[in-house]
Each structure stands twice: as structure tokens, then as C-alpha cells.
Design an enzyme around this catalytic site. Structure first.
Site, short mmCIF file in Angstrom:
data_model
loop_
_atom_site.label_atom_id
_atom_site.label_comp_id
_atom_site.label_asym_id
_atom_site.label_seq_id
_atom_site.Cartn_x
_atom_site.Cartn_y
_atom_site.Cartn_z
N GLU A 7 -37.12 12.23 -26.42
CA GLU A 7 -37.52 10.84 -26.40
C GLU A 7 -37.47 10.74 -24.92
O GLU A 7 -36.47 10.35 -23.97
CB GLU A 7 -36.31 9.79 -26.92
CG GLU A 7 -37.02 8.27 -26.61
CD GLU A 7 -38.47 8.18 -27.46
OE1 GLU A 7 -39.28 7.86 -26.69
OE2 GLU A 7 -38.46 8.05 -28.54
N GLU A 10 -37.71 5.31 -21.49
CA GLU A 10 -36.51 4.83 -21.14
C GLU A 10 -35.95 3.42 -21.42
O GLU A 10 -37.04 2.83 -21.78
CB GLU A 10 -36.47 5.06 -19.49
CG GLU A 10 -36.37 6.45 -18.89
CD GLU A 10 -37.98 6.57 -18.28
OE1 GLU A 10 -38.17 7.59 -17.52
OE2 GLU A 10 -38.88 5.61 -18.74
N SER A 65 -32.32 10.54 -16.54
CA SER A 65 -33.00 9.57 -15.74
C SER A 65 -32.34 9.09 -14.57
O SER A 65 -31.83 10.01 -13.64
CB SER A 65 -33.37 8.50 -16.51
OG SER A 65 -34.53 8.68 -17.51
N CYS A 79 -32.97 8.06 -21.01
CA CYS A 79 -33.95 8.36 -21.79
C CYS A 79 -33.27 9.00 -22.98
O CYS A 79 -32.05 8.91 -23.10
CB CYS A 79 -34.96 9.15 -21.35
SG CYS A 79 -34.30 10.91 -20.34
N SER A 233 -36.94 15.20 -12.73
CA SER A 233 -36.57 13.84 -12.14
C SER A 233 -36.72 13.47 -10.93
O SER A 233 -36.19 14.74 -10.11
CB SER A 233 -35.12 13.17 -12.85
OG SER A 233 -35.26 13.12 -14.42
N HIS A 246 -39.59 10.36 -13.84
CA HIS A 246 -39.08 11.19 -14.81
C HIS A 246 -40.11 11.73 -15.85
O HIS A 246 -41.22 11.12 -16.16
CB HIS A 246 -37.97 10.36 -15.85
CG HIS A 246 -37.11 9.66 -15.00
ND1 HIS A 246 -35.95 10.34 -14.34
CD2 HIS A 246 -37.00 8.45 -14.44
CE1 HIS A 246 -35.54 9.76 -13.62
NE2 HIS A 246 -36.07 8.67 -13.69
N GLU A 250 -43.42 18.36 -22.67
CA GLU A 250 -43.82 19.35 -23.94
C GLU A 250 -45.15 18.65 -24.57
O GLU A 250 -45.23 17.33 -24.57
CB GLU A 250 -42.61 19.23 -24.69
CG GLU A 250 -41.37 20.03 -24.17
CD GLU A 250 -40.42 19.20 -23.71
OE1 GLU A 250 -39.13 19.28 -23.68
OE2 GLU A 250 -40.60 18.16 -22.70
#
Length: 334
Positions: A7, A10, A65, A79, A233, A246, A250
Site C-alpha cells: 500500500e 500514506e 515514509s 504507508c 524515500s 516516497h 511495482e
């Protein structure tokens, strides 16, 4: 780690404090020892991987983060499946030991890519608001929670704010940029080569140079970190001002964020433009809090200059945070 992927979106928390003693606020929250910060971050489920500071504030790159500690303000964004709101009570407690009193709080986030993977208290915005209501002082009376929708995209902006006073416009505004569906070629810049012989710091510096992130604000001193096998980051320090990026690169759930604060005369729009160009996203959302209307229009103009189409512009007012303008852009028609 979420069920289908990481995920990237944030959760962001900002806490502001005050003191009747000017000598206390000169150092204020920066007096918190590192062990105390580590304990709070452990409850959130993240750790410090790199740090940098100057005479104005301390900056920490986290495993999930960033954290910024000013004398009278804390900004933390995390995050993944972190439990960010579990930091509220510990931060308030430690601030009270320094004779600091919470005067305002703001919590913001976008729409999760994997909402079902989020643990309590982040299972829904309703649950987050209930948790905040139960864990902040009752004297923060100017409160509002709202979900600001976006037309034609799945991005929405969630905001909770509370304070002892109504908003005053003599503070810096905040720009939060969320980007998804990153250009695959550009996203590959944030993957590390197997057995590259580098640590997170040196690999991060390479990514900062290769991608042009160092040119977004040339005045910033950058603290960066590259994760293995992928992800990046950075925190930037420019005087008393911060910026942060950040990246989750993928395929299938790629995400990048850029955040900074600004003052009326700053051309933050140009920094936003440069940041978006680094990633070539399919969808961009920009939330500006307490910025002048012409700043929001300049941001809209520069994003359209790089081939994106404005899809939505929604505005909401928060008594303790001011005006939030939420804009969304896409590269292709929805």
C-alpha cells in the site's frame, strides 16, 4: 505487506503545540530523545532508516515514509499497513512532559489501493474519525471530518481536523501530491540491481541523481534512502521548509508521492511540475491546504502543460485547517 501488493498511499498526521514559555518553544519537541521517538514508531510499526537536521527542525526517513519534528509541530506520514493513529496519544503525552499543549491536529489520506488489508483503526475513515475523537483533548472544539470526492477517478481525499482556534492564514500551506500508474520505464529507476554492493544510503543517492529528484528544489539538502529490492524515500530540507518523496514502483500498484510546504510568494507549482515529470503517472491527485486560490490554479496550469487533463476540482472548508482544494488529473480519458 498487503494481500495483493504494498500500500503506497500514506496516512499523514500533523500535530501543533504551544507553550506559555517562549524558552520552552525554542527547543520544544526537538528535546524528545531518540529512544522515545523509537518507542512511538514501534507502536506505529516502522523504524528510522536515515536522519538529517538543521537549526530549524529534524527530519527522519522511516522504513514506511517520513517524520519531521519542529519545536512546536510534528508531521508524520506512513504507508503500508502501519497504524499511524496509534502515535497520537504517545506524542501528546511526551509533549506534555515538555510543558507543551496540543492546539491543533490534522489527519489526511487518499483512497487506499488495498483497503481490506488495513488494520484497526484504519479499516475505514469512519473508524479513523472515531479513534481520533476518542484520543484527542475535548478542548479541541473546532472539528470537522470530510471525504472530498473526485469526479471520474477513484481517488478521494479524507480530512479530519480539530483545533482550539479557527484557522489563521499566517502559516505555510501544504501541498500533497499522489501519483498512481507510474510510467514503467521511469519506475524502473527505483529498482536496485541485484548484488549492487551498495547500502540504502548510497543507492538512494544514485536514484536521486539519476531521476532528477535533486533538481526539483536545488536549494534542498536531501536525505535519501533506497530499499531492497525496490522503493525509495527522501526528505528535503530548505531552511525551515521540508519536502518529501516516497515511491512504490511495482507494476500493478505503482505509486509515488510528493509533499512540500510553501508560502504565498513561492512558486511551488514548478516543484510540483518537476516531481510529476519524474514519474510520468497515469493519474495525479493534488490536495492543497490553506493555499491561495491562484496557487491552486498555477498548479493546475503546470500539470496540464505536461500532457495531463484536469478531471476534477473540489473545495471544502475546515474551521481549524482552512480551505482544502482537491484536484485530479489523468493522462487518458475515463
Amino acid at each position: 505487506m498487503a494481500v495483493s501488493g504494498f500500500e503506497g498511499f500514506e496516512k499523514r498526521l500533523e500535530l501543533q503545540f504551544s507553550s506559555n514559555n517562549d524558552s520552552v518553544i525554542d527547543i520544544g519537541l526537538r528535546e524528545l530523545d531518540f529512544k522515545s521517538l523509537e518507542h512511538i514508531l514501534h507502536q506505529v510499526q516502522c523504524t528510522v532508516v536515515s536522519a538529517l537536521g538543521n537549526k530549524h527542525f529534524d527530519s527522519y526517513v522511516l522504513s514506511e515514509s517520513s517524520l519531521f519534528v519542529y519545536p512546536n509541530k510534528i508531521i508524520i506520514k506512513t504507508c503500508g499497513t502501519t497504524q499511524l493513529l496509534k502515535s497520537v496519544q504517545p506524542f501528546i503525552f511526551h509533549a506534555e512532559t515538555l510543558n507543551l499543549r496540543l492546539i491543533a491536529i490534522r489527519y489526511t489520506r487518499g483512497s487506499f489501493i488495498f483497503p481490506l488489508a488495513q488494520p484497526h483503526p484504519h479499516t475505514s475513515f469512519h473508524e479513523e474519525v472515531l479513534y481520533l475523537e476518542d484520543n484527542i483533548p475535548k478542548y479541541l472544539c473546532y472539528r470537522k471530518a470530510s471525504v472530498i470526492p473526485s469526479k471520474l477517478t477513484s481517488h478521494s481525499w479524507h480530512v479530519f481536523s480539530a483545533g482550539i482556534l479557527e484557522f489563521s492564514d499566517d502559516v505555510p500551506y501544504t501541498v500533497e501530491v499522489c501519483m498512481t500508474d507510474l510510467d514503467q520505464t521511469l519506475a524502473r529507476n527505483f529498482f536496485r540491481h541485484p548484488n549492487d554492493g551498495k547500502n540504502g544510503d548510497s543507492a538512494g543517492k544514485d536514484m536521486t541523481q539519476i531521476t532528477g529528484i535533486n533538481r526539483i528544489n536545488p536549494n534542498s539538502i536531501i536525505c535519501d534512502f533506497a530499499f531492497d529490492p525496490c522503493g525509495y524515500s527522501m526528505n528535503g530540507i530548505d531552511g525551515d521548509r521540508y519536502s518529501t518523496i516516497h515511491v512504490t514502483p511495482e507494476d500493478g500498484f505503482s505509486y509515488a508521492s510528493f509533499e512540500c510546504d510553501g508560502l504565498y510568494n513561492d512558486d511551488v507549482a514548478e516543484m510540483v511540475k518537476k516531481a510529476v515529470k519524474v514519474f510520468g503517472p497515469g493519474t495525479v491527485s493534488v490536495a492543497t491546504t490553506s493555499a491561495a486560490r491562484d496557487t491552486c490554479m498555477r498548479i493546475k496550469g503546470v500539470i496540464e502543460q505536461i500532457g495531463m487533463k484536469s478531471r476534477s476540482c473540489m473545495i471544502d472548508e475546515f474551521p481549524a485547517a482552512g480551505t482544502v482544494v482537491f484536484q485530479t488529473f489523468t493522462r487518458k480519458r475515463i
